[in-house]
Write an enzyme that holds these catalytic residues in place. Structure first.
Site, mmCIF file in Angstrom:
data_model
loop_
_atom_site.group_PDB
_atom_site.id
_atom_site.type_symbol
_atom_site.label_atom_id
_atom_site.label_comp_id
_atom_site.label_asym_id
_atom_site.label_seq_id
_atom_site.Cartn_x
_atom_site.Cartn_y
_atom_site.Cartn_z
ATOM 1 N N GLY A 175 1.635 5.022 4.954
ATOM 2 C CA GLY A 175 1.421 4.014 5.979
ATOM 3 C C GLY A 175 2.480 4.046 7.076
ATOM 4 N N GLY A 218 0.794 -1.234 0.000
ATOM 5 C CA GLY A 218 0.000 0.000 0.000
ATOM 6 C C GLY A 218 0.822 1.277 0.000
ATOM 7 N N SER A 219 0.180 2.363 0.437
ATOM 8 C CA SER A 219 0.757 3.704 0.320
ATOM 9 C C SER A 219 1.899 3.935 1.298
ATOM 10 C CB SER A 219 -0.324 4.750 0.576
ATOM 11 O OG SER A 219 0.272 6.011 0.785
ATOM 12 N N THR A 220 2.876 4.742 0.865
ATOM 13 C CA THR A 220 4.028 5.062 1.705
ATOM 14 C C THR A 220 3.627 5.861 2.937
ATOM 15 O OG1 THR A 220 4.443 7.017 0.358
ATOM 16 C CG2 THR A 220 5.686 5.053 -0.184
#
Lengths: 406, 149
Positions: free
Chosen positions: B79, B75-77
């Site tokens: 995070g 998923g997205s950085t």
């Protein structure tokens, strides 16, 4: 082979240094380990992403403040990605004061770290405001479109850094020797033959969308483009690379006959993509839109030449739908000084610095459908901002804004 | 999997694995094991530590205080900042054990000061086991810490 650190790097890691530097070194070393680097290398400059308060939230802001409080200071020239708003004219954008205060607090934390000499001018085009590495220089840039430009147009070497990783590289002046810092990872993985010559900047963006989808994380080699002598060639490369990086994860591409590091044509074993028509690129990013309520130009941030084109297109016209151009503040200042802002504002358009609409609270600002000549802009408006998009050439976008077409 | 199915090897003496340190530290707790990758942005509530991703094997479970064992991140950085936020609220995992680390969770563990090790055979660890992470060493006791004896 395990990661080898110098005595200096080990000292920073062991806590002889400040907590801020130790944490930065931990991040750089961990990323180097994860990607299998054998050593760290010095970086000439850094571009930091993760600036929008909309993305960072309270936790991100809290962390950046704490890092700055601990004495985090950049060791190499460092620039900052766009914010969610124009840091001066945010009221004119319809940004709420509470949000603006938090966005400014993020910028203040980076200023305390010494980004851009302590007065950050947020932009996704650092290479237009002086962060322009020489060919062959190793840098650590986040912001996928700037990464693509650094590798493919400037001939520098950078991986696609994440937010905290880029900050860590700025605080240590180092990054792991892995990925695109290694020559074996800069080899072509996809040969692209372009049959229909792209003409406008939006055409290059549409081409980039198609190539990015096909190349994914690879390294495309594009044939059939006539770059030589085109005064807008840097802008066309900017549009092409930004779209490849948004719809794929391309960090490096070559254009036959126009790249700074000439690449021999790939061998017959490299897969080939034929692009016969650009309409399919536009079709990827056109929702069913009955009425556009914003036209956005400047993804990536507009250059002076691009602003001049919009000024010419708007000359003597009257806009019915707002048209906003986003750019770096020094570029806006130059546009104002050269008289390019006046015709845009006379038509009802606006020039905003620092900002990016893709990471702005677009729906909260009252917009539901946005037209843009940028495939990257349309992609993120749709997926991050949650609005409907129309991806079309500048002339069509202007016609929409003036009410000549819906 | 019940204790019986896990086999005799898991009775009595603990198993020890040597992994790779991502964030040095020492911590102990009950394992919470996911066979699927975890994405922290949008996948885990940043205030409670409850897994919110629909259809995820850990959906509805809370990572706070557990030794969180999963293959890798996704998923997205952004995070990374979710892990940091959980740490500031005392709702972070006690430690993280991965099969193969990726940058998002690694950076999150470092900035959240959560001990983290990877390159450990995570199939050998089961939810409820008592797990101690100390530097690169992961020690697993086949106890069931999640249900009353």
């Amino acid at each position: 082979v395990p990661l080898h650190l110098t005595d200096q790097e080990r000292a920073w890691l062991s806590g002889d240094a400040s907590p801020a530097l130790r944490r930065a070194m931990e991040i750089v070393a961990a990323l180097a380990e994860i990607y299998g680097a054998e050593r760290l290398i010095p970086v000439g400059s850094v571009q930091i992403s993760g600036v929008s308060y909309r993305n960072l939230g309270a936790a991100g802001l809290d962390f950046l403040r704490r890092w700055a409080d601990e004495g985090a200071r950049v060791r190499v020239p460092t620039t900052l990605n766009p914010a969610a708003m124009d840091l001066r004219d945010w009221r004119a954008q319809g940004i709420a004061p509470d949000f603006a205060a938090k966005q400014q607090a993020v910028i203040d934390a980076f200023a305390r770290m010494g980004v851009s000499g302590g007065s950050p001018t947020p932009t996704c085009t650092p290479y237009l405001i002086g962060n322009r590495p020489a060919p062959g220089t190793s840098v650590a840039w986040a912001e996928s479109s700037a990464v693509s430009y650094a590798n493919s147009v400037l001939g520098a070497h950078t991986n696609r850094e994440g937010g905290p990783g880029a900050i860590a590289a700025a605080l240590t002046g180092r990054t792991g020797a892995y990925g695109l810092h290694q020559p074996e990872n800069r080899r072509v993985t996809l040969r692209v033959a372009v049959a229909q010559q792209p003409r406008t900047l939006a055409d290059y963006s549409a081409l980039g969308a198609l190539v990015g989808q096909a190349a994914r994380q690879g390294v495309p080699y594009v044939e059939g483009l006539s770059g030589a002598g085109d005064p807008l060639w840097p802008e066309k490369c900017k549009a092409l690379g930004a779209a490849m990086a948004a719809l794929g994860a391309v960090a490096l591409y070559y254009v036959a006959g126009a790249s700074p590091t000439p690449e021999a044509p790939p061998g017959p074993d490299v897969p080939r993509l034929d692009v016969d028509d650009l309409a399919s690129g536009y079709a990827l990013l056109n929702d069913d839109v009955a009425r556009v309520d914003l036209v956005w130009v400047g993804c990536p941030h507009a250059s002076l030449a691009e602003i001049a084109r919009v000024a010419a297109a708007l000359h003597g016209k009257r806009l019915r739908v707002p048209l906003w151009i986003t750019c770096a503040r020094p570029v806006k200042d130059a546009a104002v000084a050269q008289g390019l802002a006046a015709p845009i504002e006379a038509a009802g358009g606006r020039l905003f610095a620092d900002a990016c609409m893709a990471i702005a609270p677009v729906r909260e600002m009252g917009f539901r459908a946005v037209a843009t000549p940028s495939a990257k802009g349309a992609y993120y408006l749709r997926n991050l901002a949650g609005v409907k998009v129309r991806f079309a050439g500048l002339a069509q976008c202007v016609a929409t804004a003036t009410g000549e077409t819906r | 999997m019940t204790r019986k199915e896990a086999g005799d090897r898991r009775e009595g003496a603990p198993c020890t694995f040597e992994g790779r340190v991502i964030k040095a530290g020492t911590a102990e707790g009950a394992a919470l094991v996911s066979p699927e990758p975890i994405g922290f942005l949008g996948g885990v509530d940043g205030e409670t530590g409850v897994v919110t991703e629909q259809g995820h094997p850990l959906e509805g479970q809370c990572v706070a205080g557990r030794v969180l064992v999963f293959p890798t991140g996704k998923g997205s950085t952004v995070g990374s900042y979710v892990l940091y936020q959980l740490a500031t609220l005392d709702r972070a995992p006690a430690a993280i054990v991965n099969a193969e680390s990726e940058p998002i969770v690694a950076v999150g563990a470092i900035i959240g000061e959560i001990p983290m090790v990877d390159r450990v055979p995570i199939a050998e660890i089961h939810t409820g086991d008592r797990v101690r992470v100390a530097g690169a060493r992961v020690t697993v006791w086949a106890e069931d810490l999640t249900t009353p004896a």
